[in-house]
Design an enzyme around this catalytic site. Structure first.
Site, mmCIF file in Angstrom:
data_model
loop_
_atom_site.group_PDB
_atom_site.id
_atom_site.type_symbol
_atom_site.label_atom_id
_atom_site.label_comp_id
_atom_site.label_asym_id
_atom_site.label_seq_id
_atom_site.Cartn_x
_atom_site.Cartn_y
_atom_site.Cartn_z
ATOM 1 N N ASP A 1 0.645 -0.525 -0.041
ATOM 2 C CA ASP A 1 0.091 -0.095 0.222
ATOM 3 C C ASP A 1 0.739 0.965 -0.267
ATOM 4 O OD1 ASP A 1 -2.020 1.936 0.082
ATOM 5 O OD2 ASP A 1 -2.883 0.873 1.722
ATOM 6 N N ASP B 1 -2.437 2.329 -6.341
ATOM 7 C CA ASP B 1 -1.509 2.205 -5.146
ATOM 8 C C ASP B 1 -1.699 0.870 -4.284
ATOM 9 O OD1 ASP B 1 -4.115 2.980 -3.836
ATOM 10 O OD2 ASP B 1 -2.872 4.217 -2.928
ATOM 11 N N GLU B 2 -2.326 0.444 -3.991
ATOM 12 C CA GLU B 2 -2.562 -0.752 -3.321
ATOM 13 C C GLU B 2 -2.602 -2.321 -4.043
ATOM 14 O OE1 GLU B 2 -5.720 -2.294 -0.092
ATOM 15 O OE2 GLU B 2 -6.081 -0.286 -1.551
#
Length: 483
Positions: A11, A105-106
């Site tokens: 993350d 983003d993860e």
């Protein structure tokens, strides 16, 4: 559940805001808020400096300004964020064929499937090297969680934030989860959390002790059984490499309600074109066109029309959306519009334009409101006759976006208004730059593309082939293990 912590969850830390700080030297170490800047704007991401003032994602921007009036407020630059995301996902793809992106983003990574880790030591080494690689390639930081299941890996990465690594040893799950809030578990939102609180259950241990039968009584069979298993630390969900998108869509919230029917139609056409651009970028087509209208009183209407076959033709999508609009009462004003395409496929049907022009299909009726999701903080829709010169200037020169001046070079917009635009001239690897002000129609000033955050990134094309398994790599002492 696995016997080794070989599921990794990455993350990125305050992704949008961190990317803006990396791109703008003058903002490093200062509170930054990325989101919609209009009266109805919403915070997409706040930097850790801004979070100290109580600012957080999904908060109205107006409230954030009251909490942190001196923060920098910027409009999102999704072109930059997607470029950085592609760099990160490319690194993850070098670790395993099983990478499950959850957002820009993860992502989850199955390290075992990639043959790069088979025990705690090798998993930790890979996790630390991944963090180093991300920093070297993008200039940003990410937090890593390692565990024997997806649920625990995600919890571990959250506990490791910011810029950390946490490894949960298999067999310690129950002890780790016991004191945590029930909200840490997937599927427990505010409503479910409040329902459990009224039943006297506030921690994960409370759920485990309550037993499956009691949770089924409170929440129903499917949710109750699932929640009890998670409270005991059980999660056998695999990492899935392909997560097909169910829809492609865009939406805009307007600073002022739209009353002009012609203006509403113009905005629908514009959204349809943007939607098709995203559809084509994903190399997909779709069969069902969806229109979302949120009216002045916050009532939301969603209408859809299914074509005879999939399309990525903007004319077809525009005409379908226009027909759907005809069936919606916009009297009183419109505060939000959205256009989406569902029923995605990998091919198109070439004769759909004739179908769209020659037929008038009956709308399918109300659909799920969530079919046309928007992007947090997306700037309001483009202006027309209802916007002031200041609003038009802000739209032409959004705060935070890139510009280039014929004399002063690359910079970014600090703000605009009263016929002027203020620009700070600096680049990601330069010192903090000077600020200059220009007329909004200065012929030397024009929009520009974002610059790379790292000018000459380290070459990781051969990584991680050189990493021996079952021993700690460089920097591994920085991580944690639980318990």
């Amino acid at each position: 559940m696995r016997a080794a912590p070989t599921i990794l969850h990455l993350d990125m830390d305050a992704f949008y805001a961190s990317a803006e700080q990396a791109a703008k030297p003058s903002l490093r170490g200062k509170p930054v808020v990325v989101g919609g800047l209009g009266p109805r704007g919403v915070v997409a991401t706040a930097s850790y400096e801004a979070r100290r003032f109580g600012v957080h994602s999904a908060m109205p921007t107006a409230q954030a300004r009251r909490l942190a009036p001196n923060a920098a407020y910027l409009v999102p630059r999704f072109t930059l964020y997607r470029t950085v995301s592609d760099q990160v996902m490319e690194l993850l793809g070098r670790l395993s064929p099983l990478v499950e992106p959850l957002s820009l983003d993860e992502a989850f990574v199955d390290l075992e499937a990639g043959g790069v880790a088979d025990d705690s030591a090798s998993a930790r080494a890979i996790g630390e090297q991944l963090r180093d690689a991300i920093r070297a390639v993008t200039g940003l930081t990410g937090s890593v969680g390692l565990a024997g299941s997806k649920m625990l890996a995600k919890i571990a990465s959250e506990e490791a934030k910011p810029d950390g690594l946490l490894l949960i040893e298999p067999g310690t799950e129950r002890e780790l989860l016991a004191p945590m809030s029930v909200r840490i578990l997937p599927g427990v939102g505010p409503a479910t959390g409040d329902h459990l609180r009224r039943a006297g259950m506030t921690t994960v241990d409370d759920l485990a002790e309550a037993g499956e039968d009691e949770l089924v009584r409170l929440l129903g069979k499917a949710h109750g059984v699932s929640l009890h298993r998670m409270a005991l630390g059980y999660d056998n969900r695999p990492v899935v490499a392909e997560r097909d998108a169910k829809s492609v869509s865009v939406e805009d919230t307007f600073d002022m309600d739209l009353h002009d029917r012609i203006r509403v139609r113009t905005e629908v056409d514009r959204l349809a074109d943007r939607c098709v651009q995203r559809l084509r970028a994903a190399e997909r087509s779709g069969r069902t066109v969806v229109l979302k209208v949120r009216r002045y009183d916050f009532s939301t209407l969603t209408r859809s029309e299914t074509l005879r076959g999939p399309t990525d033709d903007p004319a077809v999508v525009r005409e379908a959306a226009a027909r759907l609009l005809e069936a919606v009462d916009t009297t009183g004003g419109v505060r939000l519009l959205g256009v989406g395409v569902t029923g995605l496929a990998d091919y198109t049907q070439e004769d759909l334009f004739a179908q769209a022009a020659g037929e008038r299909s009956v709308p399918d009726g109300p659909a799920d409101e969530d079919q046309v999701p928007g992007e947090h903080g997306e700037e309001p829709a483009a202006g027309a006759s209802e916007e002031t010169p200041e609003q038009l200037a802000a739209r032409r020169w959004p705060a935070g976006h890139d510009v280039r001046h014929g004399v002063y070079g690359h910079g970014w917009v600090q703000g605009s208004g009263v016929g002027r635009v203020t620009v700070r001239f600096e680049e990601p690897e330069s010192p903090p730059g000077r600020v200059r002000t220009f007329r909004i129609d200065d012929p030397e000033l024009r929009p520009a593309d974002p610059l790379p955050l790292v000018r000459d990134p380290v070459d990781y094309s051969s990584w991680p082939a050189s990493l021996p398994k079952s021993r700690s790599g460089p920097g591994s002492s920085g991580g944690e293990s639980r318990p």
